[in-house]
Design a protein around this motif. Sequence first.
Motif, PDB file in Angstrom:
ATOM      1  N   MET A  41       0.798  -1.224   0.000  1.00  0.00           N
ATOM      2  CA  MET A  41       0.000   0.000   0.000  1.00  0.00           C
ATOM      3  C   MET A  41       0.836   1.283   0.000  1.00  0.00           C
ATOM      4  N   GLY A  42       1.950   1.314   0.658  1.00  0.00           N
ATOM      5  CA  GLY A  42       2.785   2.509   0.612  1.00  0.00           C
ATOM      6  C   GLY A  42       2.080   3.764   1.069  1.00  0.00           C
ATOM      7  N   ILE A  43       1.420   3.683   2.205  1.00  0.00           N
ATOM      8  CA  ILE A  43       0.706   4.852   2.706  1.00  0.00           C
ATOM      9  C   ILE A  43       1.206   5.194   4.099  1.00  0.00           C
ATOM     10  N   ASN A  44       0.938   6.426   4.486  1.00  0.00           N
ATOM     11  CA  ASN A  44       1.346   6.878   5.807  1.00  0.00           C
ATOM     12  C   ASN A  44       0.117   7.300   6.605  1.00  0.00           C
ATOM     13  N   LYS A  45      -1.016   6.693   6.317  1.00  0.00           N
ATOM     14  CA  LYS A  45      -2.275   7.077   6.966  1.00  0.00           C
ATOM     15  C   LYS A  45      -2.233   6.642   8.429  1.00  0.00           C
ATOM     16  N   PRO A  46      -2.259   7.586   9.373  1.00  0.00           N
ATOM     17  CA  PRO A  46      -2.039   7.208  10.773  1.00  0.00           C
ATOM     18  C   PRO A  46      -3.244   6.614  11.477  1.00  0.00           C
ATOM     19  N   ASN A  47      -4.466   6.862  10.964  1.00  0.00           N
ATOM     20  CA  ASN A  47      -5.658   6.437  11.712  1.00  0.00           C
ATOM     21  C   ASN A  47      -6.273   5.143  11.190  1.00  0.00           C
ATOM     22  N   VAL A  48      -5.432   4.237  10.643  1.00  0.00           N
ATOM     23  CA  VAL A  48      -5.915   2.905  10.257  1.00  0.00           C
ATOM     24  C   VAL A  48      -6.155   2.116  11.547  1.00  0.00           C
ATOM     25  N   ARG A  49      -7.397   1.754  11.786  1.00  0.00           N
ATOM     26  CA  ARG A  49      -7.767   1.138  13.064  1.00  0.00           C
ATOM     27  C   ARG A  49      -7.739  -0.382  13.014  1.00  0.00           C
ATOM     28  N   PHE A  50      -7.680  -0.955  11.808  1.00  0.00           N
ATOM     29  CA  PHE A  50      -7.581  -2.418  11.719  1.00  0.00           C
ATOM     30  C   PHE A  50      -6.944  -2.829  10.401  1.00  0.00           C
ATOM     31  N   VAL A  51      -6.292  -3.989  10.436  1.00  0.00           N
ATOM     32  CA  VAL A  51      -5.781  -4.649   9.226  1.00  0.00           C
ATOM     33  C   VAL A  51      -6.267  -6.088   9.273  1.00  0.00           C
ATOM     34  N   ILE A  52      -6.960  -6.506   8.217  1.00  0.00           N
ATOM     35  CA  ILE A  52      -7.458  -7.881   8.115  1.00  0.00           C
ATOM     36  C   ILE A  52      -6.701  -8.589   6.997  1.00  0.00           C
ATOM     37  N   HIS A  53      -6.216  -9.779   7.286  1.00  0.00           N
ATOM     38  CA  HIS A  53      -5.627 -10.617   6.233  1.00  0.00           C
ATOM     39  C   HIS A  53      -6.667 -11.661   5.829  1.00  0.00           C
ATOM     40  N   HIS A  54      -7.246 -11.451   4.661  1.00  0.00           N
ATOM     41  CA  HIS A  54      -8.231 -12.386   4.117  1.00  0.00           C
ATOM     42  C   HIS A  54      -7.559 -13.704   3.759  1.00  0.00           C
ATOM     43  N   ASP A  55      -6.274 -13.631   3.376  1.00  0.00           N
ATOM     44  CA  ASP A  55      -5.486 -14.808   2.987  1.00  0.00           C
ATOM     45  C   ASP A  55      -4.176 -14.824   3.765  1.00  0.00           C
ATOM     46  N   LEU A  56      -3.551 -15.990   3.796  1.00  0.00           N
ATOM     47  CA  LEU A  56      -2.323 -16.173   4.565  1.00  0.00           C
ATOM     48  C   LEU A  56      -1.141 -15.472   3.882  1.00  0.00           C
ATOM     49  N   PRO A  57      -0.420 -14.604   4.594  1.00  0.00           N
ATOM     50  CA  PRO A  57       0.795 -13.998   4.012  1.00  0.00           C
ATOM     51  C   PRO A  57       1.863 -15.054   3.748  1.00  0.00           C
ATOM     52  N   LYS A  58       2.799 -14.724   2.861  1.00  0.00           N
ATOM     53  CA  LYS A  58       3.849 -15.686   2.487  1.00  0.00           C
ATOM     54  C   LYS A  58       4.903 -15.854   3.569  1.00  0.00           C
ATOM     55  N   ASN A  59       5.111 -14.806   4.362  1.00  0.00           N
ATOM     56  CA  ASN A  59       6.181 -14.862   5.359  1.00  0.00           C
ATOM     57  C   ASN A  59       5.916 -13.892   6.500  1.00  0.00           C
ATOM     58  N   PRO A  60       6.559 -14.106   7.658  1.00  0.00           N
ATOM     59  CA  PRO A  60       6.330 -13.225   8.806  1.00  0.00           C
ATOM     60  C   PRO A  60       6.771 -11.782   8.563  1.00  0.00           C
ATOM     61  N   GLU A  61       7.825 -11.588   7.739  1.00  0.00           N
ATOM     62  CA  GLU A  61       8.259 -10.213   7.462  1.00  0.00           C
ATOM     63  C   GLU A  61       7.132  -9.421   6.810  1.00  0.00           C
ATOM     64  N   GLY A  62       6.502 -10.024   5.772  1.00  0.00           N
ATOM     65  CA  GLY A  62       5.404  -9.346   5.099  1.00  0.00           C
ATOM     66  C   GLY A  62       4.232  -9.103   6.036  1.00  0.00           C
ATOM     67  N   TYR A  63       3.922 -10.112   6.840  1.00  0.00           N
ATOM     68  CA  TYR A  63       2.802  -9.986   7.789  1.00  0.00           C
ATOM     69  C   TYR A  63       3.068  -8.851   8.776  1.00  0.00           C
ATOM     70  N   TYR A  64       4.282  -8.787   9.307  1.00  0.00           N
ATOM     71  CA  TYR A  64       4.601  -7.745  10.289  1.00  0.00           C
ATOM     72  C   TYR A  64       4.486  -6.363   9.649  1.00  0.00           C
ATOM     73  N   GLN A  65       5.000  -6.230   8.438  1.00  0.00           N
ATOM     74  CA  GLN A  65       4.941  -4.921   7.785  1.00  0.00           C
ATOM     75  C   GLN A  65       3.506  -4.520   7.470  1.00  0.00           C
ATOM     76  N   GLU A  66       2.712  -5.471   7.005  1.00  0.00           N
ATOM     77  CA  GLU A  66       1.325  -5.155   6.653  1.00  0.00           C
ATOM     78  C   GLU A  66       0.498  -4.823   7.893  1.00  0.00           C
ATOM     79  N   THR A  67       0.640  -5.610   8.963  1.00  0.00           N
ATOM     80  CA  THR A  67      -0.092  -5.270  10.191  1.00  0.00           C
ATOM     81  C   THR A  67       0.408  -3.940  10.751  1.00  0.00           C
ATOM     82  N   GLY A  68       1.663  -3.612  10.470  1.00  0.00           N
ATOM     83  CA  GLY A  68       2.223  -2.360  10.976  1.00  0.00           C
ATOM     84  C   GLY A  68       1.590  -1.122  10.392  1.00  0.00           C
TER      85      GLY A  68
END
Length: 609
Positions: A288-315
């Motif tokens: 996504m490449g965004i800096n939107k500070p008020n994202v209140r949730f992140v849902i993974h509809h599908d399993l990420p390929k690796n923990p690095e990607g998951y950590y960055q996306e939930t971040g």
Amino acid sequence: MSLLGALKQHFGFDSFRPRQEEIVSHALAGRDVFGLLPTGGGKSLCFQLPAVMEDGLTIVVSPLIALMKDQVDALDVAGIPATFLNSTLGAEESKSRLRSLYAGGPKLLYMAPERLMLPGFLDRADSWKVRRIVVDEAHCISEWGHDFRPEYRQIGGLRERFPGIPIMALTATATERVREDIVAHLHLADPAIVIGSFNRENLTYRVIPKEKPYRQILDFLRARPGESGIIYCSSRKATEAVAEKLREDKIRARPYHAGLAAEERSANQEAFLRDEAQVICATIAFGMGINKPNVRFVIHHDLPKNPEGYYQETGRAGRDGLPAECLLLFSPGDVAKQINFIEEKTDPHERQLAGEQLRQMVHYAENSACRRRWLLDYFGERMEGENCQGCDNCLSPRETFDGTIQAQKFLSCVYRIRQKTGFGFGLNHVVEVLVGADSDAIRKWGHEQISTYGIGRDARRAEWQAYGRELIRLGLLEQQPGKFVTVDLSAQGQEALRSRRPITLTRPAPERAGKGSREPREGRRRAAGDVPCDEVLLERLKKLRRTLADERNVPAYIVFSDVTLRAIAARLPVTLEQFSGIPGVGERKLADFGEMFIEEVSRHVARTA
């Protein structure tokens, strides 16, 4: 001017976030710096503050066009001259910006690596008094990190081209081997290495079985009306399907993926940044490449390929420090799909690495212990205490049971299959034998004839798959790498099978999304920045912020973050001096917005007196 004085003047903060001051001090001392701070940890300030305190130009190499515009807009509102050069600009606008660089106007220049590495471009930079080069999202350099673009690998040539100019590399996601790869490829000279904590205390982590994914997501959203969030999907088709269904159910949702026309993708992201769209459905690969500070949730509809990607996306959730939720829908079917993709890779090393990363991701999803501890362990950080009070397993511990019989059945089946055939098979094949499936593979190898065929008909396939993966985590089974990953008894497993020693297993997680249950928020410690305030005034301040942002054609959070608005609604400043003490109010924003917000506060105080 002191560091804290400059921080307050330009950015409106009285103190640094963890490790920021250390990075800034090393940069001002002229050193190469490698900085690893969590998403939302304030990486941008680490190069923006030195840029405004020193003469010359800071070149920022960024992979994301949207993020460039976002940061330049924010700097402009804060009164800091900055610009970007990328493919979104027309020829005349590009020329105008280049002229401003020759005139020494901007303090920061944001660029994509592709533009920076164009033939002849670096020759121009000789005339711009370059003071520092910053490589943002530096994990892109590493072949072991996220998907990267070839130009990122060429950035290392900047050291030879500008030998006397310090380089700063920043990332939010990097294991130790990726850190070493970044330092080596950029040729950082005796760099100051600053590693922040990976612990995002304001995030709650939760995993639920993926059963009816759209209904689970819809229930979750309806329990959080108006809250902003991201839904990650593994395919372009899924992002569009989920977004379309949500719109039919009156949820303001838009898709975002690389296959959309550039205009539509940009419009959808802009709508999300401006809170006109509540939800963005994005592909995991494209990001996504965004800096939107008020994202209140992140849902993974599908399993990420690796923990690095998951950590960055939930971040991407809770960058403002307020509470946010991370929900992963987990299905063994998603694991099988990923395995199929991995088996199609032709490079054995790449296949083995991708398989190990996927196994780690599955371990995270099926782990019954603290999820935060698991993530921190993965990135080499130790968590104090046993209970994080911020994940489903700590808030609602999973039930364990005497799983000796189930373990014996599974281990015996693995043993009998190898005894019959002379080699091992994959986890799913073992499960098929256990439940007595009538498949071509079972008939081909004669596995319907072994004694363990069908002895697991009392449980569902998904349960046996979960038990099998837990036996792998317990070290009783081991996976053998190859084109097709197989399972075999480990030495421990052989001993357990012979001795019939008791084995404790974890019951597969129940479906806990429940009608949009907000269970994980209950009993949590207050997160950083979760400021109690006058909620009526807060809504009025948000309307004023929206008006001011629209006038400047920028997202609302660029005027003031939600944390700043909450502080205003809590402290009720009615003079410019009081307003200047609010976090996030710098010199320029005080001059541009102070009187208007004070008037709104004063009217509210008068109404409620």
